[in-house]
Design a protein around this motif. Structure first.
Motif, mmCIF file in Angstrom:
data_model
loop_
_atom_site.group_PDB
_atom_site.id
_atom_site.type_symbol
_atom_site.label_atom_id
_atom_site.label_comp_id
_atom_site.label_asym_id
_atom_site.label_seq_id
_atom_site.Cartn_x
_atom_site.Cartn_y
_atom_site.Cartn_z
ATOM 1 N N ARG A 186 -12.584 -7.743 -19.188
ATOM 2 C CA ARG A 186 -13.912 -8.214 -18.728
ATOM 3 C C ARG A 186 -13.564 -7.988 -17.207
ATOM 4 O O ARG A 186 -12.576 -8.453 -16.645
ATOM 5 N N LEU A 187 -14.287 -7.171 -16.477
ATOM 6 C CA LEU A 187 -14.049 -6.987 -15.109
ATOM 7 C C LEU A 187 -14.423 -8.443 -14.342
ATOM 8 O O LEU A 187 -15.372 -9.048 -14.606
ATOM 9 N N ASP A 188 -13.566 -8.857 -13.512
ATOM 10 C CA ASP A 188 -13.499 -9.730 -12.530
ATOM 11 C C ASP A 188 -14.101 -9.502 -11.314
ATOM 12 O O ASP A 188 -13.462 -9.015 -10.382
ATOM 13 N N VAL A 189 -15.301 -9.811 -10.951
ATOM 14 C CA VAL A 189 -16.027 -9.412 -9.769
ATOM 15 C C VAL A 189 -16.368 -10.504 -8.849
ATOM 16 O O VAL A 189 -16.968 -10.569 -7.703
ATOM 17 N N ARG A 190 -15.693 -11.709 -8.880
ATOM 18 C CA ARG A 190 -15.857 -12.980 -8.079
ATOM 19 C C ARG A 190 -15.426 -12.572 -6.656
ATOM 20 O O ARG A 190 -16.051 -13.021 -5.697
ATOM 21 N N ASN A 191 -14.357 -11.855 -6.550
ATOM 22 C CA ASN A 191 -13.950 -11.798 -5.425
ATOM 23 C C ASN A 191 -14.033 -10.034 -4.515
ATOM 24 O O ASN A 191 -13.273 -9.871 -3.816
ATOM 25 N N ALA A 192 -14.800 -9.359 -5.486
ATOM 26 C CA ALA A 192 -14.936 -8.064 -5.158
ATOM 27 C C ALA A 192 -16.461 -7.754 -4.699
ATOM 28 O O ALA A 192 -17.108 -7.529 -5.449
ATOM 29 N N THR A 193 -16.567 -7.694 -3.291
ATOM 30 C CA THR A 193 -18.048 -7.572 -2.899
ATOM 31 C C THR A 193 -18.454 -6.103 -3.268
ATOM 32 O O THR A 193 -17.842 -5.261 -3.166
ATOM 33 N N GLY A 194 -19.677 -5.931 -3.887
ATOM 34 C CA GLY A 194 -20.241 -4.866 -4.305
ATOM 35 C C GLY A 194 -19.867 -4.262 -5.530
ATOM 36 O O GLY A 194 -20.385 -3.193 -5.962
ATOM 37 N N LEU A 195 -18.640 -4.884 -6.216
ATOM 38 C CA LEU A 195 -18.520 -4.434 -7.362
ATOM 39 C C LEU A 195 -19.305 -4.893 -8.733
ATOM 40 O O LEU A 195 -19.486 -6.127 -8.794
ATOM 41 N N LYS A 196 -19.880 -4.134 -9.302
ATOM 42 C CA LYS A 196 -20.793 -4.848 -10.422
ATOM 43 C C LYS A 196 -20.127 -4.505 -11.870
ATOM 44 O O LYS A 196 -19.235 -3.550 -11.894
ATOM 45 N N ARG A 197 -20.517 -5.301 -12.823
ATOM 46 C CA ARG A 197 -19.945 -5.154 -14.100
ATOM 47 C C ARG A 197 -21.169 -5.164 -15.296
ATOM 48 O O ARG A 197 -22.073 -5.665 -14.744
ATOM 49 N N PRO A 198 -21.147 -4.862 -16.304
ATOM 50 C CA PRO A 198 -22.163 -5.116 -17.444
ATOM 51 C C PRO A 198 -22.565 -6.302 -17.723
ATOM 52 O O PRO A 198 -21.764 -7.259 -17.470
ATOM 53 N N SER A 199 -23.861 -6.377 -18.203
ATOM 54 C CA SER A 199 -24.299 -7.831 -18.626
ATOM 55 C C SER A 199 -23.600 -7.915 -19.753
ATOM 56 O O SER A 199 -22.835 -7.181 -20.466
ATOM 57 N N ILE A 200 -23.716 -9.184 -20.448
ATOM 58 C CA ILE A 200 -22.963 -9.635 -21.885
ATOM 59 C C ILE A 200 -23.560 -8.651 -22.946
ATOM 60 O O ILE A 200 -22.822 -8.225 -23.853
#
Length: 325
Positions: free
Chosen positions: A204-218
């Motif tokens: 699972r992609l961790d986007v907490r500290n990556a501004t502008g980076l998106k990941r799929p919904s569950i």
């Protein structure tokens, strides 16, 4: 391996940490020859340096009884000039140790592959987030992770083909789940199956500290996993995704109230400090320059962390079923 997994399942189910950690991940270097949008090294203020080899020896001597060693920090392990000496030293201290590392594959040249195959390394994990390379029609990767190139693809093929009949070390693809790269991941499954890769682990992609980076919904994660798992069956490639949990795994994780990793895992940073995991690399629970691992693992600081872990790790869903962001 089945026995180890059963023991870990029971530890999690009854929330009983091991007497000492089973697994130690050592941050041997944070230097890297890649710059990936998903990597939070700079945001986390990780020092971009190598662990001193002498310090490494001191650390390993204090890890008596540890079964599994992961020689990977926030960088490319093969950049460390003493990497293979480190592997040999771990084996000399504990001949039965299981050693693995994660690489982006760019440095797996002929000499490096030969050293890997003659070492006690049990598993090589390849961080690769899709396959779009075509020798006749090169394409730009449509993802934000580890890129593939002709060099990397050829390195992976060679490592897989040069193994002997017992297929050691195991070769594992570690791929982040991204909503714009299902085609690249499907291509990667086909490539892996055709070239004898042992399995694919989806992350699972961790986007907490990556501004502008998106990941799929569950729900999108579930669809992607089903597609890739089905594709894996076509090419005899096992595909795993820890976040897609059945009822037994949910029970073992106390329905996202317990972390599967920290029940028997420690992360050791570049200074020899023991921490709960790579994300919490600054949360010092002790130093292996002063104490052995048993004293630290059973010490007051680690016990306090375990008592407050739900609060400390509330924003992390790396190994959970629930999707926080």
């Amino acid at each position: 391996m089945i026995k180890d997994r059963t023991i870990k399942f029971l530890r999690c189910l009854f929330n009983t940490p091991s007497k000492i950690p089973v697994e130690a991940q050592i941050e041997i270097t944070n230097k890297c020859n890649f710059t990936c949008p998903m990597c939070p090294r700079e945001i986390m203020d990780v020092p971009l340096t190598n662990m001193d080899f002498g310090l490494f020896k001191e650390v390993v001597r204090k890890l008596a009884g540890i079964k599994d060693f992961i020689l990977t920090g926030w960088g490319e392990p093969l950049l460390h000039p003493n990497f293979f000496e480190m592997v040999d030293f771990v084996s000399s201290i504990n001949p039965k140790a299981r050693i693995r590392f994660t690489t982006n594959g760019s440095l797996l040249n002929k000499d490096v592959r030969k050293k890997i195959l003659s070492s006690n390394i049990e598993q090589v994990s390849l961080s690769i987030d899709g396959y779009s390379y075509d020798a006749h029609n090169p394409l730009s990767p449509q993802h934000n992770g580890h890129t593939e190139s002709k060099n990397i693809i050829e390195n992976i093929k060679a490592l897989a083909s040069e193994r002997n009949s017992n297929r050691r070390p195991a070769i594992v693809f570690q791929s982040t789940v991204q909503n714009n790269n299902i085609k690249g991941l499907k291509n990667l499954v086909e490539f892996a199956g055709k070239n004898g890769i042992d399995r694919m682990n989806l992350v699972r992609l961790d986007v907490r500290n990556a501004t502008g980076l998106k990941r799929p919904s569950i729900s999108e994660e579930g669809e992607i996993y089903r597609e890739l798992k089905n594709a894996g069956r076509d090419f005899n490639l096992p595909v795993f995704f820890i976040n897609r949990q059945g009822i037994l795994l949910q029970m073992a994780g106390h329905f996202d109230r317990l972390c599967f990793r920290t029940i028997d895992h420690v992360y050791i940073n570049i200074n020899g400090d023991v921490t709960p995991c790579c994300i919490l690399r600054k949360m010092k629970t002790g130093s292996l320059l002063k104490d052995d691992i048993g004293e630290i693992w059973q010490g007051k600081i680690f016990k306090k962390f375990r008592a407050n872990q739900l609060k400390v790790c509330k924003d992390c869903d790396a190994l959970k079923k629930r999707h926080h962001h």
